[in-house]
Design a protein around this motif. Structure first.
Motif, mmCIF file in Angstrom:
data_model
loop_
_atom_site.group_PDB
_atom_site.id
_atom_site.type_symbol
_atom_site.label_atom_id
_atom_site.label_comp_id
_atom_site.label_asym_id
_atom_site.label_seq_id
_atom_site.Cartn_x
_atom_site.Cartn_y
_atom_site.Cartn_z
ATOM 1 N N GLU A 117 46.064 5.981 14.724
ATOM 2 C CA GLU A 117 46.829 6.802 13.781
ATOM 3 C C GLU A 117 47.843 5.990 12.981
ATOM 4 N N ARG A 118 48.249 4.845 13.507
ATOM 5 C CA ARG A 118 49.228 4.010 12.804
ATOM 6 C C ARG A 118 48.590 3.175 11.701
ATOM 7 N N GLU A 119 47.260 3.088 11.706
ATOM 8 C CA GLU A 119 46.536 2.292 10.710
ATOM 9 C C GLU A 119 45.732 3.222 9.803
ATOM 10 N N PRO A 120 46.102 3.360 8.547
ATOM 11 C CA PRO A 120 45.359 4.246 7.639
ATOM 12 C C PRO A 120 44.086 3.573 7.105
ATOM 13 N N VAL A 121 43.094 3.432 7.971
ATOM 14 C CA VAL A 121 41.850 2.754 7.608
ATOM 15 C C VAL A 121 40.701 3.759 7.682
ATOM 16 N N ASP A 122 39.972 3.921 6.582
ATOM 17 C CA ASP A 122 38.796 4.793 6.580
ATOM 18 C C ASP A 122 37.626 4.088 7.248
ATOM 19 N N THR A 123 36.786 4.876 7.881
ATOM 20 C CA THR A 123 35.606 4.299 8.515
ATOM 21 C C THR A 123 34.610 3.838 7.460
ATOM 22 N N VAL A 124 33.870 2.808 7.811
ATOM 23 C CA VAL A 124 32.775 2.313 6.982
ATOM 24 C C VAL A 124 31.633 1.994 7.936
ATOM 25 N N PHE A 125 30.498 2.637 7.704
ATOM 26 C CA PHE A 125 29.310 2.382 8.507
ATOM 27 C C PHE A 125 28.221 1.843 7.597
ATOM 28 N N VAL A 126 27.487 0.858 8.093
ATOM 29 C CA VAL A 126 26.386 0.255 7.352
ATOM 30 C C VAL A 126 25.094 0.577 8.098
ATOM 31 N N ARG A 127 24.079 0.996 7.344
ATOM 32 C CA ARG A 127 22.816 1.368 7.984
ATOM 33 C C ARG A 127 22.140 0.147 8.587
ATOM 34 N N GLU A 128 21.759 0.277 9.843
ATOM 35 C CA GLU A 128 21.050 -0.777 10.563
ATOM 36 C C GLU A 128 19.542 -0.551 10.535
ATOM 37 N N SER A 129 19.124 0.717 10.663
ATOM 38 C CA SER A 129 17.691 1.017 10.630
ATOM 39 C C SER A 129 17.479 2.441 10.131
ATOM 40 N N LYS A 130 16.270 2.682 9.594
ATOM 41 C CA LYS A 130 15.916 4.016 9.099
ATOM 42 C C LYS A 130 15.268 4.857 10.190
ATOM 43 N N LYS A 131 14.400 4.251 10.989
ATOM 44 C CA LYS A 131 13.719 4.977 12.067
ATOM 45 C C LYS A 131 13.779 4.145 13.325
ATOM 46 N N PRO A 132 14.543 4.526 14.289
ATOM 47 C CA PRO A 132 15.458 5.657 14.253
ATOM 48 C C PRO A 132 16.663 5.338 13.366
ATOM 49 N N LEU A 133 17.254 6.367 12.808
ATOM 50 C CA LEU A 133 18.406 6.190 11.930
ATOM 51 C C LEU A 133 19.596 5.704 12.750
ATOM 52 N N GLU A 134 20.125 4.547 12.385
ATOM 53 C CA GLU A 134 21.281 3.979 13.080
ATOM 54 C C GLU A 134 22.230 3.341 12.075
ATOM 55 N N TYR A 135 23.517 3.507 12.357
ATOM 56 C CA TYR A 135 24.565 2.896 11.539
ATOM 57 C C TYR A 135 25.483 2.088 12.440
ATOM 58 N N ARG A 136 26.082 1.033 11.873
ATOM 59 C CA ARG A 136 27.006 0.185 12.623
ATOM 60 C C ARG A 136 28.373 0.220 11.940
ATOM 61 N N CYS A 137 29.420 0.405 12.745
ATOM 62 C CA CYS A 137 30.789 0.405 12.231
ATOM 63 C C CYS A 137 31.130 -0.999 11.726
ATOM 64 N N ARG A 138 31.658 -1.057 10.540
ATOM 65 C CA ARG A 138 32.018 -2.344 9.933
ATOM 66 C C ARG A 138 33.157 -3.030 10.686
ATOM 67 N N TYR A 139 33.995 -2.255 11.348
ATOM 68 C CA TYR A 139 35.182 -2.825 11.982
ATOM 69 C C TYR A 139 34.967 -3.222 13.436
ATOM 70 N N CYS A 140 34.340 -2.368 14.216
ATOM 71 C CA CYS A 140 34.213 -2.664 15.651
ATOM 72 C C CYS A 140 32.779 -2.963 16.080
ATOM 73 N N GLU A 141 31.834 -2.833 15.141
ATOM 74 C CA GLU A 141 30.425 -3.122 15.405
ATOM 75 C C GLU A 141 29.729 -2.097 16.308
ATOM 76 N N ARG A 142 30.370 -0.970 16.600
ATOM 77 C CA ARG A 142 29.741 0.066 17.424
ATOM 78 C C ARG A 142 28.580 0.680 16.654
ATOM 79 N N THR A 143 27.451 0.857 17.330
ATOM 80 C CA THR A 143 26.274 1.468 16.716
ATOM 81 C C THR A 143 26.291 2.969 16.959
ATOM 82 N N VAL A 144 25.943 3.713 15.921
ATOM 83 C CA VAL A 144 25.853 5.168 16.000
ATOM 84 C C VAL A 144 24.396 5.541 15.767
ATOM 85 N N ARG A 145 23.832 6.266 16.730
ATOM 86 C CA ARG A 145 22.436 6.690 16.639
ATOM 87 C C ARG A 145 22.318 8.035 15.922
ATOM 88 N N GLU A 146 21.123 8.311 15.464
ATOM 89 C CA GLU A 146 20.830 9.545 14.734
ATOM 90 C C GLU A 146 21.277 10.789 15.503
#
Length: 156
Positions: A117-146
């Motif tokens: 909350e002390r850091e006003p930073v918006d999230t940025v996710f970059v697509r890693e794959s289309k199938k299955p759909l996955e995105y990776r957080c630009r800041y912490c590298e956490r992968t988010v699955r579909e």
């Protein structure tokens, strides 16, 4: 008893079809559509010969850009976008998952700088794959699955 509902045609706007059942409200949030300021039809869990059940969004007076429409792919990867002009479908295309998603997904990593909350930073996710759909957080590298995306959409 079957009741037919007659829906007025729109002169100009966008129709989102083939949305998974129950996703229309979330898609309205993704597209920042205010139902108190926009004329729209929201059909939820209606019969579909192609999908069994589906949602439909008919948005009058708003032509979605391809970028806006492709955000829909995060929760409705098989959605169809119909752009209506002069009461006719002028363009029709399938959504595509965006390469980059900014600001409206929450990072699931509690230690990510975007969750501080002390850091006003918006999230940025970059697509890693289309199938299955996955995105990776630009800041912490956490992968988010579909299957996680729906729960991570920030409320408007």
């Amino acid at each position: 008893m079957i009741v037919a509902l007659k829906v007025k045609r729109i002169e100009m706007g966008t129709v989102l079809d083939h949305l998974p059942p129950g996703t229309a409200p979330q898609i309205m949030r993704i597209l920042d559509i205010d139902p108190t300021e926009t004329t729209l039809l929201v059909a939820i869990n209606v019969e579909s010969s192609k999908m069994g059940r589906k949602d439909i969004l008919k948005i009058e007076g708003k032509i979605l850009s391809e970028e806006e429409a492709n955000k829909v792919a995060l929760v409705a990867p098989n959605a169809t976008v119909n752009i209506v002009r002069d009461y006719s479908v002028a363009e029709k295309f399938q959504v595509k998952p965006p390469e980059r998603v900014e600001g409206f997904l929450r990072c699931p990593n509690p230690n990510c700088i975007t969750n501080d909350e002390r850091e006003p930073v918006d999230t940025v996710f970059v697509r890693e794959s289309k199938k299955p759909l996955e995105y990776r957080c630009r800041y912490c590298e956490r992968t988010v699955r579909e299957d996680q995306i729906r729960e991570l959409i920030r409320p408007s």
